[in-house]
Scaffold this active site. Structure first.
Site, PDB file in Angstrom:
ATOM      1  CE  LYS A   9      -7.529  -8.010 -22.710  1.00  0.00           C
ATOM      2  NZ  LYS A   9      -7.427  -9.129 -21.776  1.00  0.00           N
ATOM      3  CB  ALA A  65      -2.110  -6.103  -7.614  1.00  0.00           C
ATOM      4  CG  ASN A  88       1.444  -6.552  -7.139  1.00  0.00           C
ATOM      5  OD1 ASN A  88       1.732  -7.329  -8.049  1.00  0.00           O
ATOM      6  ND2 ASN A  88       1.507  -5.238  -7.274  1.00  0.00           N
ATOM      7  CG  LEU A 125      -4.127 -15.499 -15.385  1.00  0.00           C
ATOM      8  CD1 LEU A 125      -4.615 -14.051 -15.361  1.00  0.00           C
ATOM      9  CD2 LEU A 125      -5.310 -16.441 -15.221  1.00  0.00           C
ATOM     10  N   GLY A 130      -3.066 -21.302 -19.241  1.00  0.00           N
ATOM     11  CA  GLY A 130      -4.276 -20.532 -19.503  1.00  0.00           C
ATOM     12  C   GLY A 130      -4.944 -20.805 -20.847  1.00  0.00           C
TER      13      GLY A 130
HETATM   14  P1  ATR Z   1      -1.348  -6.939 -16.766  1.00  0.00           P
HETATM   15  O1  ATR Z   1      -2.373  -6.168 -17.509  1.00  0.00           O
HETATM   16  O2  ATR Z   1      -0.757  -8.107 -17.503  1.00  0.00           O
HETATM   17  O3  ATR Z   1      -1.828  -7.339 -15.403  1.00  0.00           O
HETATM   18  P2  ATR Z   1       0.215  -4.868 -15.545  1.00  0.00           P
HETATM   19  O4  ATR Z   1      -1.009  -4.091 -15.202  1.00  0.00           O
HETATM   20  O5  ATR Z   1       1.431  -4.161 -16.059  1.00  0.00           O
HETATM   21  O6  ATR Z   1      -0.102  -5.952 -16.639  1.00  0.00           O
HETATM   22  O7  ATR Z   1       0.610  -5.750 -14.268  1.00  0.00           O
HETATM   23  C1  ATR Z   1       1.697  -6.616 -14.251  1.00  0.00           C
HETATM   24  C2  ATR Z   1       1.716  -7.345 -12.904  1.00  0.00           C
HETATM   25  O8  ATR Z   1       2.820  -8.251 -12.879  1.00  0.00           O
HETATM   26  C3  ATR Z   1       1.898  -6.416 -11.724  1.00  0.00           C
HETATM   27  O9  ATR Z   1       1.212  -6.951 -10.619  1.00  0.00           O
HETATM   28  C4  ATR Z   1       3.423  -6.450 -11.521  1.00  0.00           C
HETATM   29  O10 ATR Z   1       3.838  -6.109 -10.223  1.00  0.00           O
HETATM   30  P3  ATR Z   1       4.012  -4.558  -9.796  1.00  0.00           P
HETATM   31  O11 ATR Z   1       2.636  -4.017  -9.557  1.00  0.00           O
HETATM   32  O12 ATR Z   1       4.841  -4.585  -8.572  1.00  0.00           O
HETATM   33  O13 ATR Z   1       4.717  -3.890 -10.965  1.00  0.00           O
HETATM   34  C5  ATR Z   1       3.664  -7.915 -11.782  1.00  0.00           C
HETATM   35  N1  ATR Z   1       5.068  -8.218 -12.171  1.00  0.00           N
HETATM   36  C6  ATR Z   1       5.676  -7.940 -13.340  1.00  0.00           C
HETATM   37  N2  ATR Z   1       6.954  -8.394 -13.337  1.00  0.00           N
HETATM   38  C7  ATR Z   1       7.153  -8.965 -12.122  1.00  0.00           C
HETATM   39  C8  ATR Z   1       8.256  -9.633 -11.490  1.00  0.00           C
HETATM   40  N3  ATR Z   1       9.429  -9.794 -12.127  1.00  0.00           N
HETATM   41  N4  ATR Z   1       8.083 -10.097 -10.235  1.00  0.00           N
HETATM   42  C9  ATR Z   1       6.905  -9.932  -9.588  1.00  0.00           C
HETATM   43  N5  ATR Z   1       5.827  -9.338 -10.119  1.00  0.00           N
HETATM   44  C10 ATR Z   1       5.945  -8.859 -11.369  1.00  0.00           C
END
Ligand code: ATR
Length: 268
Positions: A66, A128, A151, A214, A237
């Protein structure tokens, strides 16, 4: 003459988009072909350009392309600009118009299909990352009372809240700072479910809330958590998927499909 469209992703095998767009085309009487296209991880641009050269009228873009699609577009909608990502491109002569229909899709599912009024409501988004950035503007356009972003990495939530502060009442903080008092709507935009995880947060926040994941196609740990903590409504979602597709279809063809019929068919 058949009009060609498609969706780029990697992986792409399990995409429901061809089924959805084929049903839209049948509903609206248009002659459309819609393909799944597996682009190499490091060569999205080449794949997209060759599809355009073959006469494609437009295409969707999913994970992980994207942001590359955002860079490929020669013109961007406001939604795409603020999302920093493009999930739909319309080919218009030499112009590639980039749009992002993810947030519109979520809002249309909530407000039209589920009859939820977001105006003056308190919304909590978990996560986030890119998924959150993509839905913020359309959510804020509903004028909620407050939109909170929580987050795991607090600084990312704080930054995102700041980036969107001119569009509405936003605030950002760490997951550990979520209060134990109910909100109206909780949206799970983390990718934690992919690891089979639900972040540990105050349980009371889900009491009587509408909990929206989602993700679709599975009962997620977030949905289990919502059920165990007295959520009023728990939704996946799938509706958002169909609604974001409908917004793309309308962007390309000017025709508005019947999404509820397609959602019903997909839920079987
Ligand atoms: P996407 O495009 O799907 O949003 P991303 O930009 O990699 O993918 O973001 C993943 C999100 O899921 C982030 O907010 C991540 O938290 P961090 O910013 O702290 O990395 C969150 N996330 C992923 N695994 C997680 C977990 N086990 N517990 C809490 N938050 C998680």
């Amino acid at each position: 003459m058949i009009d060609c469209y498609g969706v780029f992703g990697n992986p792409i095998k399990h995409s429901l988009s061809p089924i959805i767009h084929t049903q839209f085309a049948e509903q609206t009487g248009l002659n459309i072909q819609y393909d799944k296209i597996l682009a190499p991880i490091d060569d999205f641009v080449h794949s997209a350009k060759s599809f355009i050269d073959q006469g494609a009228k437009g295409f969707n873009i999913t994970v992980p392309f994207k942001i590359e699609a955002f860079n490929l577009a020669t013109k961007l909608s406001l939604n795409a600009k603020t999302a920093g990502a493009v999930n739909t491109i319309k080919v218009n002569g030499n112009e590639l118009i980039g749009e992002n229909t993810d947030g519109i899709g979520l809002v249309n599912d909530l407000t039209k299909n589920l009859s939820i009024n977001l105006n003056n409501k308190t919304i909590l988004i978990l996560g986030a990352g890119g998924a959150t950035r993509g839905i913020l503007l359309p959510l804020l356009k509903q004028i909620p009372k407050r939109l909170m972003i929580a987050n795991r990495t607090a600084s990312r939530a704080e930054q995102l809240a700041l980036d969107f502060s001119s569009h509405g009442k936003t605030c950002g903080f760490g997951l550990d700072k979520i209060k134990d008092t109910p909100v109206d709507v909780i949206i799970n935009a983390t990718s934690a479910s992919l690891d089979g995880k639900m972040p540990t947060i105050a349980n009371g926040v889900a009491n009587g809330a509408i909990c929206y994941d989602l993700m679709y196609g599975m009962q997620t740990p977030f949905m289990d958590w919502a059920k165990a903590n007295n959520a009023k409504m728990i939704v996946d979602g799938l509706g958002m998927l169909v609604e974001q597709a409908a917004a793309a279809f309308e962007f390309w063809t000017g025709k508005q499909p019947n999404t509820q019929e397609v959602i019903k068919n997909l839920r079987g």
